[in-house]
Write an enzyme that holds these catalytic residues in place. Structure first.
Site, short mmCIF file in Angstrom:
data_model
loop_
_atom_site.label_atom_id
_atom_site.label_comp_id
_atom_site.label_asym_id
_atom_site.label_seq_id
_atom_site.Cartn_x
_atom_site.Cartn_y
_atom_site.Cartn_z
N HIS A 164 0.71 -1.28 0.05
CA HIS A 164 -0.08 0.17 0.01
C HIS A 164 1.01 1.38 -0.20
CE1 HIS A 164 0.15 1.27 4.19
NE2 HIS A 164 0.58 0.13 4.58
N GLU A 195 -5.31 1.37 2.10
CA GLU A 195 -5.06 0.55 3.24
C GLU A 195 -5.32 0.69 4.35
OE1 GLU A 195 -2.41 -2.43 6.03
OE2 GLU A 195 -2.54 -0.29 5.57
#
Length: 191
Positions: free
Chosen positions: A20, A64
């Site tokens: 992420h 995320e």
């Protein structure tokens, strides 16, 4: 952000390597997770001409930190045929700061990663703590039945703090993780 390195066959097995790129408001995110996305990008460069039997997908997941939003959306968009072709989703998240490299995920890929760590000379590795085993972008892939591998150094004193800055990033740890991933792919392919 998705980059695809196609295979020689349209129906080739797929290896997804991701991390992420978002951070939290409290921290700049050098380790969480610029360290992971840097390794994903470097692996894209290194693997561009290697292992032609695989289709590689290099992914920077968004959101995320607010609930695996990007990776969940990506998994939902995969066709059933693509899901069946995925032989590994390798998630690289927070891998620069901390004493121990944690390895978790599907049993076969986890075993390959422990062996790979030994082969490339990384000794301070351990099984993934249960409290973080499903706390990153590999989790939606695992929930959808795809094999996953999660690499993480969870014990970062700067986690989600303003001190998560570039000066704390240890390039040698990024290199170690990159070498482990390459060795996992090499062993997965039988080369």
């Amino acid at each position: 952000m998705v980059a695809i390195r196609p295979s020689v066959k349209a129906t080739a097995p797929i290896i997804i390597i991701g991390g992420h790129y978002d951070s939290v408001a409290a921290g700049p995110g050098a380790n969480d997770n610029a360290s992971g996305t840097a390794v994903v990008m470097e692996l894209g460069r290194v693997l561009a001409l290697r292992y032609p039997k695989y289709e590689f997908r290099f992914i920077g997941f968004g959101a995320e930190e607010v609930g695996l939003v990007g990776s969940t959306a990506y998994v939902q968009a995969l066709t059933p045929e693509e899901r069946q072709r995925v032989v590994a989703m390798i998630n690289i998240d927070m891998i620069s700061v901390g004493d121990t490299l944690y390895i978790g995920g599907s049993s076969g890929l986890t075993r390959l990663a422990f062996n790979a760590a030994s082969e490339v000379g990384v000794s301070n590795v351990a099984g993934m703590p249960a409290d973080i085993a499903n706390a990153s972008d590999h989790a939606p892939f695992a929930a959808a039945g795809m094999p996953v591998l999660f690499l993480n150094r969870e014990n970062d004193p700067n986690y989600h703090r303003a001190t998560d800055t570039l000066d704390k990033v240890l390039p040698k740890n990024l290199e170690m993780v990159g070498n482990i991933v390459i060795k996992v792919i090499e062993n997965l392919s039988g080369n």
